[in-house]
Design an enzyme around this catalytic site. Structure first.
Site, PDB file in Angstrom:
ATOM      1  N   HIS A  47      -3.076  10.833   1.044  1.00 56.57           N
ATOM      2  CA  HIS A  47      -2.370  10.436   2.477  1.00 56.57           C
ATOM      3  C   HIS A  47      -1.866  12.107   2.975  1.00 56.57           C
ATOM      4  O   HIS A  47      -0.692  11.966   3.016  1.00 56.57           O
ATOM      5  CB  HIS A  47      -1.249   9.399   2.343  1.00 56.57           C
ATOM      6  CG  HIS A  47      -1.168   8.788   3.707  1.00 56.57           C
ATOM      7  ND1 HIS A  47      -1.303   7.487   3.966  1.00 56.57           N
ATOM      8  CD2 HIS A  47      -0.790   9.330   4.784  1.00 56.57           C
ATOM      9  CE1 HIS A  47      -0.826   7.217   5.290  1.00 56.57           C
ATOM     10  NE2 HIS A  47      -0.450   8.347   5.565  1.00 56.57           N
ATOM     11  N   GLU A  73      -7.325   8.289   6.679  1.00 56.57           N
ATOM     12  CA  GLU A  73      -7.453   9.090   8.159  1.00 56.57           C
ATOM     13  C   GLU A  73      -7.992  10.139   8.107  1.00 56.57           C
ATOM     14  O   GLU A  73      -7.295  11.276   8.609  1.00 56.57           O
ATOM     15  CB  GLU A  73      -6.125   8.882   8.880  1.00 56.57           C
ATOM     16  CG  GLU A  73      -5.553   7.533   9.124  1.00 56.57           C
ATOM     17  CD  GLU A  73      -4.486   7.628  10.136  1.00 56.57           C
ATOM     18  OE1 GLU A  73      -3.958   8.460  10.613  1.00 56.57           O
ATOM     19  OE2 GLU A  73      -4.456   6.365  10.539  1.00 56.57           O
ATOM     20  N   ARG A  84       0.737  -1.274  -0.017  1.00 51.53           N
ATOM     21  CA  ARG A  84       0.131  -0.039   0.002  1.00 51.53           C
ATOM     22  C   ARG A  84       0.684   1.262  -0.043  1.00 51.53           C
ATOM     23  O   ARG A  84       1.790   1.280   0.790  1.00 51.53           O
ATOM     24  CB  ARG A  84      -0.889  -0.017   1.381  1.00 51.53           C
ATOM     25  CG  ARG A  84      -1.670   1.330   1.202  1.00 51.53           C
ATOM     26  CD  ARG A  84      -2.697   1.429   2.452  1.00 51.53           C
ATOM     27  NE  ARG A  84      -3.214   2.535   2.814  1.00 51.53           N
ATOM     28  CZ  ARG A  84      -3.302   3.297   3.933  1.00 51.53           C
ATOM     29  NH1 ARG A  84      -2.421   2.950   4.879  1.00 51.53           N
ATOM     30  NH2 ARG A  84      -3.545   4.531   3.841  1.00 51.53           N
ATOM     31  N   TYR A 129      -4.126   0.829  15.618  1.00 52.87           N
ATOM     32  CA  TYR A 129      -3.148   1.193  16.506  1.00 52.87           C
ATOM     33  C   TYR A 129      -3.339   0.894  18.082  1.00 52.87           C
ATOM     34  O   TYR A 129      -2.598   0.201  18.803  1.00 52.87           O
ATOM     35  CB  TYR A 129      -2.314   2.499  16.296  1.00 52.87           C
ATOM     36  CG  TYR A 129      -1.559   2.773  14.946  1.00 52.87           C
ATOM     37  CD1 TYR A 129      -0.307   2.222  14.817  1.00 52.87           C
ATOM     38  CD2 TYR A 129      -2.361   3.191  13.932  1.00 52.87           C
ATOM     39  CE1 TYR A 129       0.371   2.553  13.559  1.00 52.87           C
ATOM     40  CE2 TYR A 129      -1.903   3.351  12.924  1.00 52.87           C
ATOM     41  CZ  TYR A 129      -0.358   2.837  12.572  1.00 52.87           C
ATOM     42  OH  TYR A 129       0.239   3.117  11.371  1.00 52.87           O
ATOM     43  N   GLU A 178      -3.415  -0.214   8.185  1.00 52.42           N
ATOM     44  CA  GLU A 178      -2.181   0.021   8.890  1.00 52.42           C
ATOM     45  C   GLU A 178      -2.178  -0.655  10.320  1.00 52.42           C
ATOM     46  O   GLU A 178      -3.370  -0.713  10.939  1.00 52.42           O
ATOM     47  CB  GLU A 178      -2.051   1.445   9.158  1.00 52.42           C
ATOM     48  CG  GLU A 178      -1.628   2.292   7.991  1.00 52.42           C
ATOM     49  CD  GLU A 178      -1.372   3.987   8.081  1.00 52.42           C
ATOM     50  OE1 GLU A 178      -0.989   4.242   9.483  1.00 52.42           O
ATOM     51  OE2 GLU A 178      -1.284   4.625   7.268  1.00 52.42           O
ATOM     52  N   ASN A 197      -6.969   1.429   9.925  1.00 56.59           N
ATOM     53  CA  ASN A 197      -6.133   1.691  10.525  1.00 56.59           C
ATOM     54  C   ASN A 197      -5.974   1.324  11.951  1.00 56.59           C
ATOM     55  O   ASN A 197      -6.844   2.196  12.553  1.00 56.59           O
ATOM     56  CB  ASN A 197      -5.364   2.935  10.101  1.00 56.59           C
ATOM     57  CG  ASN A 197      -5.126   3.415   8.750  1.00 56.59           C
ATOM     58  OD1 ASN A 197      -5.291   2.219   7.781  1.00 56.59           O
ATOM     59  ND2 ASN A 197      -4.514   4.471   8.315  1.00 56.59           N
TER      60      ASN A 197
END
Ligand code: PNW
Length: 488
Positions: free
Chosen positions: A160, A206, A116, A336, A394, A334
């Site tokens: 992005h 995002e 990606r 985290y 991600e 994504n």
């Protein structure tokens, strides 16, 4: 024999259920005799699972004035004194623009199936709109050809965060609907030119970061702190831009091209896995993602969001909502950190639970650890919105990486992080959550936005003075995981 019994017991205890589903793809006979490999056999991913890595244009490319690229808001922001740690900029970054062939070889050595990357809008349209710059698009033609020649499937992100500066100067960037419309035109143009070889596009990366951090908190480009009404309108224009891009891609791409987005949703995880808290985390997922993922999936803002914003709520039409909720082929998340949620007796039925002061985090202080996010994130997206194709676009972490005397970075904390998160992702696939692939952030250390080059997220250590890339311990862990198709 002992091993066999303990493996079964382990599998049952771990609640992995259907052995038949867990076994395909497991190595060979030697797996039965080596306890470490046997344990891994309980954490096998579905056949054909797509292992990958991810990067983004401004974070790796450098070459910011080459081949007609126009300036972006990140050039302006990073060159403004005091905005990034040590005044770091993406002027050179990983020099990937010139070293992409070598970087594709790094991926090949890992064994990744998919990659990606993001396309820099100001390379393709230096002014954001108007005349395209074919030389800019050519870089991505070369990159895509190189990936395909090495057996790696490209997945392209269209935005992005490197917004053409001209769009910020004329109308305030995403504060203006003109930017949403320009984004649609740019997306259609790229799809038209790359979709003979790129079959998967992500519109934006995002909203939860570039809109919030850039237009309300001001710590990312363009560094604004807009008052609530203007800010909520900016959020709306951003999701509208996504929808216009989906439509433009469908109108211009070759048949078979798939479209989705990559969003850092708030990942709501039940504090205890019982029914009441699980239900609370589902409700929280809808409400805490109301301005972005929820409106995209449902075609309406939740009542609670409109009440909460009141007079500052965004202005929109029914036609906008239709565009914003244009059907997607897949959803990228994504992931985290977790947001812990518990059930309560309030009208919403949930409360987010703040982390205690002792809560562990990785090198980035925001990166609190919670492997269960990789189970509940995709599970709730599939459950709430009946999404049939999910990618983890991600996941990864920062570590205070320092090469040892032998030149290797022994990032045992990153290996621990990945092993635990991937075990929860495997749990999701074993429960039939339709996760099709995983993109580890990141292939290599890179420009970490306002943190500059201080926080390293790579599987490869980058020496920024020589541009040498060295695989870390985590790269070996990931290669072995990919080889086994099971958590190593
Ligand atoms: C994501 N936070 O950013 C981005 O998509 C990447 O470009 C970035 O390098 C990566 O995660 C690691 O940071 C985030 O403050 C930046 O919560 C900040 C936050 C989350 C994600």
């Amino acid at each position: 024999m002992d091993n066999d019994i303990s493996r079964r017991t382990f599998t049952q205890l771990a609640g992995l259920g259907a052995l038949s589903a867990a076994l395909p793809g497991v190595a060979g006979a030697e797996a039965e005799s080596d306890p470490a490999v046997v344990a891994a056999s309980g954490r096998t991913f579905p056949r054909g699972f797509l292992w990958g890595t991810a990067t983004a244009s401004y974070q790796v490319e450098g070459a910011v004035t080459e081949d007609g690229r126009g300036p972006s808001i990140w050039d302006t922001f990073s060159h403004t004194p005091g905005k990034t740690v040590n005044g770091a900029t993406g002027d050179v970054a990983d020099d990937h623009y010139h070293r992409y062939k070598q970087d594709v070889q790094l991926m090949k050595a890992l064994g990744v199936k998919v990659y990606r990357f993001s396309i820099a809008w100001p390379r393709v349209f230096p002014q954001g709109t108007g005349s395209p710059n074919p030389k800019g698009l050519d870089f991505y033609n070369r990159l895509v050809d190189e990936l395909l020649a090495n057996g790696i499937t490209p997945f392209a992100t269209l935005y992005h965060w490197d917004l053409p500066q001209a769009l910020q100067d004329n109308g305030g960037g995403w504060e203006s609907r003109n930017t949403s419309e320009a984004f649609g035109r740019y997306a259609g143009y790229v799809a038209q030119h790359l979709s003979d070889r790129v079959k998967h596009f992500f519109t934006t990366n995002e909203f939860g970061a570039f809109v919030e951090l850039g237009y309300a908190i001001g710590i990312h480009a363009p560094g604004l702190k807009l008052p609530p009404a203007r800010f909520n309108q900016t959020r709306h224009n951003a999701v509208l831009g996504h929808g216009l891009a989906v439509q433009a891609i469908r109108a211009n791409a070759k048949p078979g091209t798939k479209v989705g987005l990559a969003e850092n949703m708030t990942i709501c995880v039940p504090v205890i896995e019982d029914e009441a808290n699980i239900r609370a985390a589902e409700r929280a997922t809808r409400e805490m993602n109301a301005p972005y993922m929820t409106v995209i999936q449902e075609g309406k803002y939740t009542d609670a969001y409109l009440e909460r914003t009141g007079a500052d709520a965004p202005k929109f039409t029914a036609a906008d909502l239709k565009v914003i909720s244009s059907p997607l082929d897949f959803t990228g998340i994504n992931i985290y950190t977790p947001t812990w949620v518990r059930a309560d007796a309030s009208p919403s039925g949930f409360t987010p639970v703040p982390n205690p002061a002792s809560y562990p985090h990785m090198a980035s202080s925001w990166l609190t650890i919670g492997p269960e996010a990789l189970y509940w994130g995709p599970r709730n997206v599939a459950k709430l919105w009946k999404v049939k194709e999910i990618y983890i676009t991600e996941n990864g972490c920062s570590s205070s990486d320092v090469p040892a005397a032998d030149g290797i970075v022994y990032d045992t904390d990153r290996v621990m992080y990945l092993r635990n998160y991937l075990s929860q992702l495997q749990r999701a696939t074993a429960d039939a959550v339709p996760v099709k692939g995983y993109f580890l952030w990141s292939l290599m250390d890179n420009f970490e936005w306002a943190d500059g080059y201080t926080n390293r997220f790579g599987l490869h250590y980058v020496d920024y003075t020589t541009q040498t890339r060295t695989p870390k311990l985590s790269a070996r862990f990931y290669r072995e995981t990919i080889r086994r198709n099971a958590v190593a």
